[in-house]
Design a protein around this motif. Sequence first.
Motif, short mmCIF file in Angstrom:
data_model
loop_
_atom_site.label_atom_id
_atom_site.label_comp_id
_atom_site.label_asym_id
_atom_site.label_seq_id
_atom_site.Cartn_x
_atom_site.Cartn_y
_atom_site.Cartn_z
N GLU A 1 0.83 -1.20 0.00
CA GLU A 1 0.00 0.00 0.00
C GLU A 1 0.87 1.26 0.00
OE1 GLU A 1 -2.40 0.00 3.52
OE2 GLU A 1 -3.47 1.83 3.00
N SER A 2 1.92 1.22 0.79
CA SER A 2 2.81 2.36 0.88
C SER A 2 3.57 2.56 -0.44
CB SER A 2 3.78 2.13 2.05
OG SER A 2 4.76 3.12 2.07
N LEU A 3 4.09 1.46 -0.97
CA LEU A 3 4.83 1.56 -2.25
C LEU A 3 3.90 2.09 -3.35
CD1 LEU A 3 7.35 1.14 -3.94
CD2 LEU A 3 6.71 -1.25 -4.23
N ASP A 4 2.68 1.55 -3.41
CA ASP A 4 1.73 2.02 -4.45
C ASP A 4 1.45 3.51 -4.26
OD1 ASP A 4 1.63 -0.54 -5.31
OD2 ASP A 4 -0.34 -1.01 -4.43
N PHE A 5 1.29 3.89 -3.03
CA PHE A 5 0.99 5.30 -2.76
C PHE A 5 2.09 6.20 -3.32
CE2 PHE A 5 1.39 9.22 -0.44
CZ PHE A 5 0.10 9.71 -0.44
N PHE A 6 3.34 5.84 -3.04
CA PHE A 6 4.43 6.72 -3.48
C PHE A 6 4.66 6.62 -5.00
CE2 PHE A 6 5.26 6.79 1.10
CZ PHE A 6 5.20 8.17 1.27
N ASN A 7 4.35 5.46 -5.58
CA ASN A 7 4.39 5.39 -7.05
C ASN A 7 3.39 6.39 -7.63
OD1 ASN A 7 6.45 3.61 -7.78
ND2 ASN A 7 5.19 1.84 -7.22
N ASN A 8 2.21 6.42 -7.03
CA ASN A 8 1.18 7.37 -7.50
C ASN A 8 1.61 8.81 -7.27
OD1 ASN A 8 -0.55 5.45 -8.41
ND2 ASN A 8 -1.68 5.29 -6.47
N LEU A 9 2.18 9.04 -6.11
CA LEU A 9 2.64 10.40 -5.80
C LEU A 9 3.70 10.82 -6.83
CD1 LEU A 9 2.53 12.84 -3.75
CD2 LEU A 9 4.53 11.80 -2.68
N TYR A 10 4.58 9.89 -7.13
CA TYR A 10 5.64 10.17 -8.11
C TYR A 10 5.01 10.61 -9.43
CZ TYR A 10 9.74 9.35 -11.05
OH TYR A 10 10.78 9.51 -11.94
N GLN A 11 4.03 9.82 -9.87
CA GLN A 11 3.38 10.14 -11.15
C GLN A 11 2.68 11.49 -11.08
OE1 GLN A 11 3.69 9.03 -14.10
NE2 GLN A 11 5.00 7.35 -13.41
N GLU A 12 2.00 11.71 -9.97
CA GLU A 12 1.23 12.95 -9.85
C GLU A 12 2.17 14.17 -9.88
OE1 GLU A 12 -1.20 13.50 -6.31
OE2 GLU A 12 -2.18 15.26 -7.20
N LEU A 13 3.26 14.07 -9.14
CA LEU A 13 4.19 15.22 -9.09
C LEU A 13 4.88 15.40 -10.44
CD1 LEU A 13 5.72 15.01 -5.49
CD2 LEU A 13 3.71 16.25 -6.29
#
Lengths: 382, 443
Positions: free
Chosen positions: B257-269
């Motif tokens: 869940e944490s890894l997915d979250f930061f992958n998404n954050l990476y994409q969003e930023l």
Amino acid sequence: MSEPSLATVEKLYQNRGLRAVELKTEGIKTMGYLCCYAPTELLTAAGVVPLRITGNVNESISMADAHIETITCPFVRNCFDLALRGEYSFLDGFVVPHTCDNVARIYDIWRYTIRQPYNHFINVPHTIATGSLDFFRAELDTFKKSLETSLDKHISSDELRESIALHNQFRGLVRKLYDLRLPDPPLLSGAETMKIILATTRLPVNEANELLRSAIEEIKQRPNKQPKGHTRILVYGPEVDDVPFIEMIEEMGFDVVIDDLCIGTRPYWSDVEITPDPMDGLAQRYLEKINCPRTFRPRTGTRKEDLDNRFKYILDFAKKYRVKGIILYVIKYCDIYGFDAVDVKDYMEEAGFPGIIVEGDYTSMSIDWMKTRIQAFQEMIA
Amino acid sequence: MEEKKGLLEGFMLSGRAVKATESAKMIRGITRDMSQRAHAAVAEGKPVAYSFMGGPHGEILRAMDIVPIWTENYAAICAAKRQADAFITKAETEGYPRNLCSYCTSILGIDATRKEIGALPDSADGGLEKPTVMLGSGMMICDPRYKAYQAAQRYNDVPYHVIDWLWPPVTTPISEVQDYYLKYMIEQLWDLVAFLEKNTGHKMNWDRLSEIVDLSERTIQVWHDAFQFRKAIPAPMPAEDAMNTMVPGWFLLGTQESLDFFNNLYQELKDRVEKKIGVIPNEKYRLMWAAGLPPWYALAMFNYFEAMGAVTAIEITYHPPDPVEIPQHVKHPLERIAWRNFKQFSTMMGSADEGGRDPMVNRVLKMCDDYHIDGLLMHRAMTCRTVHVGEIHMANVLKEYTNRPILILEGDIIDMSAFDEAGAQAKIDNFMELLEVTSHRND
Ligand code: SF4
Ligand code: SF4
């Protein structure tokens, strides 16, 4: 010091830096340390005089506010303020054990601002568990090495053993001094006891031993002028490092016959065992044998057993010195004592020793706030 | 400074921080789920453990199928929902002064109430479950981390364990102490596992722990990489968002869940930077949150800065740890955890004695350049010594090296009574005027 006596005590108490300045002119190095966890034996063995850094309860902060937050432990702030004002400028070094957050934080600020020639920080485990003793022993080895490098002097095992013996002697003498408070009325007041200890905190250990020995004799010889019928009491707390607080309590009709304070029994109640490698005994004593709430003693058994494990020594004090109750002094912004005091108070009350917690800001100015409560407590238990 | 109009008086305490990123908006759901997991575990008779962030506990607990309860996080949620004060007051009546760490006094207040009423007190997300065990830590970060749970035993008479989790010293060469620091940390981790096995009946699943540690290392890398986008102008994410997006990093590390979250954050930023979508339309100044834990009840204050064209582009607090290289021969997951911690801090401290400066000062100065910072914000939380003692000193030292203005606000993490909103606004206004003079970015 040709005539060690209570007059000398008074002189040294009034001017705690007196001997240190003389030592400086004699070419003897002095290093300051905070708290009960600095292994002073190593400094003595290195030919350095360890001096306990204390604050001045009668002075308000004048310079420290420009460097350090008012939410800092007021004892630590006060010591630092004195250093900023040059009162510790004679020191050749600053040794800080990691006892609590405030002390850990002041290390960096102090060394940057005051720039004493030598600075060392010793990490002291907060728990006593697997590996804690080995770690601490290694940390003391690092300190020893750093001291040796800085002074360009090897500290031999014999020198260390000799130093340990001297410091053990000192601690033994402090306990003898406390024996004089067993009778009722005690042979000396709590305030006088603290003065004697304070006078010795800035002396080379051999001189401190001499002074203490003769002070004890003098007290034994003199007529006992302590008032009769006062209520015997135990005072618990952290850095109470001057007499106004104790004096105030005693003026209320108490005899402070025993304490659990940093300038009191805490640093002096256990000795260093002289082990084949003296560093082992040193590590063991400083990690395991000092009773301070900064050291976590792992819980074993029931809550009752845990509380005994943590506080029975206080109960033993209370019984041995036949006190009627306990006054717990908590210094504002001290998480260590702030989180413990409630447990100590309940534990003691459960055992039949009523208690009161008072919060102060370390200075003698804050003592006035406590008077009414302490008076009421006196009336309750007398 | 016309733009600040439109913000109502008292908005800092009454309003909610407006979030810029979609990722930050997801956090409240994540924290609700965290509480939910604790409720479900208790309902199923599974163990739950009180714990503090920043130590090795989360990864170990998850590998043993024990649900962590992050008490600081829960106290912050209560503060944001204006529920904490009643609990701090309860703790005070129990004898714990208000000047002690208010994360801890909030929880002590909850613990005391729970014991008194024999049920979960009414508070955020269905309340705080009674722990099966409590896990503290000494030496690293702060004293309340081991003292507060020790005190809490009067309300939660459950097994309690403390590990020493170390920071390498600043003035001793790291190479001289590395071996015995690591040895002690590893021994402490074995101790922790033994304690948990004994007191919860759950066995360590070593394969699972290895996977978790892998996930943690990957997550830290992505989290770190995502934050590199924050160097861009205009800033794609503000500090008030990052103080939320830290939740999966510090409280869920080692989970998919944490890894997915930061992958998404990476994409969003990445996306926001490519499209030049900033936090505010006309970014005039970039600030750094240079020290201090935030006043959780007043995060809307960031919007006040934003209304005047100032975005808090980056923060030291809750910043992702540096990814570090762990030697190849270190295979055991407990050893990897210890090495990672040691290396993270030794990397940070590495520059410690450069010019006798504090390592944090060096870090702030470097980040000022990397993130194109015009001014520095700090917050002094009155109940926390460990993070906040040293800010004035840091500001003093910083002033020797930079003329960027520095603002220190005063308040608390939890205790709203420590925050003077009008005073804070006046200080901010002064600071903004100074910023106008010292910043040349928009000349
Ligand atoms: S009084 Fe408390 S905070 Fe101050 S130095 Fe002692 S233990 Fe630390
Ligand atoms: S770091 Fe500060 S706020 Fe956090 S638990 Fe420790 S004392 Fe409390």
